[in-house]
Scaffold this motif. Structure first.
Motif, short mmCIF file in Angstrom:
data_model
loop_
_atom_site.label_atom_id
_atom_site.label_comp_id
_atom_site.label_asym_id
_atom_site.label_seq_id
_atom_site.Cartn_x
_atom_site.Cartn_y
_atom_site.Cartn_z
N ILE A 160 0.91 -0.90 0.02
CA ILE A 160 -0.02 0.26 -0.25
C ILE A 160 0.99 0.95 -0.05
CG2 ILE A 160 -1.69 1.67 1.34
CD1 ILE A 160 -2.49 -1.50 -0.02
N GLU A 161 0.66 2.36 -0.84
CA GLU A 161 1.40 2.97 -0.89
C GLU A 161 0.58 4.51 -0.17
OE1 GLU A 161 2.43 4.39 -5.37
OE2 GLU A 161 2.98 2.11 -5.50
N THR A 162 1.57 5.27 0.17
CA THR A 162 0.91 6.63 1.78
C THR A 162 1.42 8.15 1.07
OG1 THR A 162 2.74 5.78 3.01
CG2 THR A 162 0.28 4.30 2.74
N PRO A 163 1.06 8.32 0.90
CA PRO A 163 2.17 10.31 1.06
C PRO A 163 3.18 9.81 2.77
CG PRO A 163 -0.39 10.12 1.50
CD PRO A 163 -0.29 8.82 1.75
N ASP A 164 4.15 10.87 1.84
CA ASP A 164 4.76 11.10 3.00
C ASP A 164 3.63 12.49 3.93
OD1 ASP A 164 7.13 10.01 2.52
OD2 ASP A 164 7.82 11.60 0.98
N GLU A 165 4.44 12.63 4.90
CA GLU A 165 3.67 13.91 5.45
C GLU A 165 3.90 15.04 5.30
OE1 GLU A 165 6.41 13.35 9.68
OE2 GLU A 165 5.82 11.21 9.62
N ASP A 166 4.58 15.67 4.68
CA ASP A 166 4.26 16.37 3.99
C ASP A 166 4.01 17.36 2.59
OD1 ASP A 166 6.45 15.60 1.73
OD2 ASP A 166 7.58 17.47 2.24
N GLU A 167 3.26 16.10 2.24
CA GLU A 167 2.17 15.40 1.38
C GLU A 167 0.63 15.80 1.12
OE1 GLU A 167 4.05 12.32 -0.89
OE2 GLU A 167 5.69 13.11 -1.84
N GLU B 240 -7.86 15.56 6.43
CA GLU B 240 -8.09 14.78 7.10
C GLU B 240 -7.36 13.92 6.97
OE1 GLU B 240 -10.07 12.53 10.08
OE2 GLU B 240 -10.33 14.14 9.75
N VAL B 241 -6.50 13.56 5.86
CA VAL B 241 -5.78 12.43 6.56
C VAL B 241 -4.40 13.39 7.01
CG1 VAL B 241 -3.79 11.62 5.09
CG2 VAL B 241 -6.15 11.33 4.30
N ALA B 242 -4.25 14.45 6.65
CA ALA B 242 -2.94 15.62 7.93
C ALA B 242 -3.34 16.10 8.50
CB ALA B 242 -2.95 17.15 6.74
N HIS C 62 1.80 2.12 10.57
CA HIS C 62 -0.08 1.78 11.13
C HIS C 62 -1.08 2.89 10.10
CE1 HIS C 62 0.38 2.43 15.05
NE2 HIS C 62 -0.41 2.87 14.68
N THR C 63 -0.99 3.73 10.91
CA THR C 63 -1.78 4.69 10.59
C THR C 63 -1.66 5.37 9.52
OG1 THR C 63 -1.48 6.31 12.61
CG2 THR C 63 -1.87 7.97 11.46
N ARG C 64 -0.65 5.09 8.88
CA ARG C 64 -0.04 5.92 6.86
C ARG C 64 -1.19 5.11 5.86
NH1 ARG C 64 4.84 8.81 6.19
NH2 ARG C 64 4.37 7.83 4.48
N VAL C 65 -1.46 3.30 6.40
CA VAL C 65 -1.64 2.60 5.63
C VAL C 65 -3.52 3.04 5.72
CG1 VAL C 65 -2.37 0.18 5.67
CG2 VAL C 65 0.28 1.42 5.19
N MET C 66 -3.98 2.91 7.23
CA MET C 66 -5.40 3.01 7.40
C MET C 66 -5.90 4.57 7.12
SD MET C 66 -5.87 0.16 7.80
CE MET C 66 -6.66 -0.65 8.99
N SER C 67 -4.75 5.64 7.21
CA SER C 67 -5.29 6.35 6.27
C SER C 67 -5.55 6.82 5.47
CB SER C 67 -4.38 7.55 6.33
OG SER C 67 -3.72 7.70 6.60
N VAL C 68 -5.47 5.61 4.07
CA VAL C 68 -5.29 6.19 3.21
C VAL C 68 -7.16 6.14 2.45
CG1 VAL C 68 -5.72 3.82 0.76
CG2 VAL C 68 -3.75 4.35 2.07
N ASN C 69 -7.65 5.65 3.73
CA ASN C 69 -9.67 5.15 4.23
C ASN C 69 -9.91 6.51 5.08
OD1 ASN C 69 -12.28 5.06 4.18
ND2 ASN C 69 -12.22 3.06 3.84
N PRO C 70 -9.67 7.44 5.13
CA PRO C 70 -9.97 8.43 6.32
C PRO C 70 -10.86 8.45 6.87
CG PRO C 70 -9.19 9.89 4.50
CD PRO C 70 -8.88 8.51 3.80
#
Length: 189
Positions: free
Chosen positions: A4-11, A15-17, A33-41
């Protein structure tokens, strides 16, 4: 490692921010785990609301004990480490280490041990459970609401842990988790 591809913190935005920012405030980074699960915020926000609804009545200590027991039964490294860290705010490291190694011999009350045993059954053998399982908790003084909340907490942990495992999310090791405690949390797995 998850695909699963997740954006970097600065991107991240919106809601994801917000989701990332909560982890950064708490941990200093956005956990895997937060990065992956926030793919569906929207689902992640629903998850957070569900947990708040459970904890508000059950209490943090009971919630964390249930979570540690369920995560152990599920062999969830990510959840044992993350919630071991969270439990440090509620229980001193010495007792937490004892709980992590064997909660049945850690100086917990009979009710807390029964609650943790119940949580293990919820995630490993729920189809075999009967009213006798809940009755044991009632006999130890738990209200119907608390029994429901314990069940929801364990079931929610099953959902989250299994999701992380299915997505091959690599667990983070919180840097402020002492090595000895980390070893105790992972030893039963």
């Amino acid at each position: 490692m998850t695909i699963i591809e997740t954006p970097d913190e600065d991107e991240v935005t919106g809601e994801v921010a917000r989701i990332y920012a909560a982890d950064i405030k708490d941990l200093g980074y956005a956990a895997s785990h937060t990065r992956v699960m926030s793919v569906n915020p929207e689902a992640y926000a629903g998850w957070e609301q569900l947990i708040r609804g459970i904890v508000s009545q059950l209490g943090k200590r009971r919630y964390e004990l249930v979570t540690l027991a369920a995560a152990q039964a599920l062999h969830s490294t990510a959840c044992r480490l993350a919630h071991g860290r969270k439990t440090r705010a509620l229980i001193d490291d010495e007792q937490l280490e004892r709980i992590a190694r064997d909660y049945r011999d850690a100086g917990l009350s009979e009710a807390e041990v029964a609650m943790m045993e119940y949580a293990e059954r919820v995630v490993t053998a729920s189809a075999d459970m009967t009213e006798a399982d809940s009755l044991r908790l009632r006999e130890l003084g738990f209200t119907d609401r608390e029994i429901v909340d314990i069940t929801l907490a364990a079931s929610a942990r099953g959902f989250f842990s299994r999701s992380l495992q299915a997505l091959a999310v690599e667990p983070d090791t919180p840097p402020d988790l002492p090595e000895r405690l980390r070893g105790a949390l992972l030893a039963p797995l």
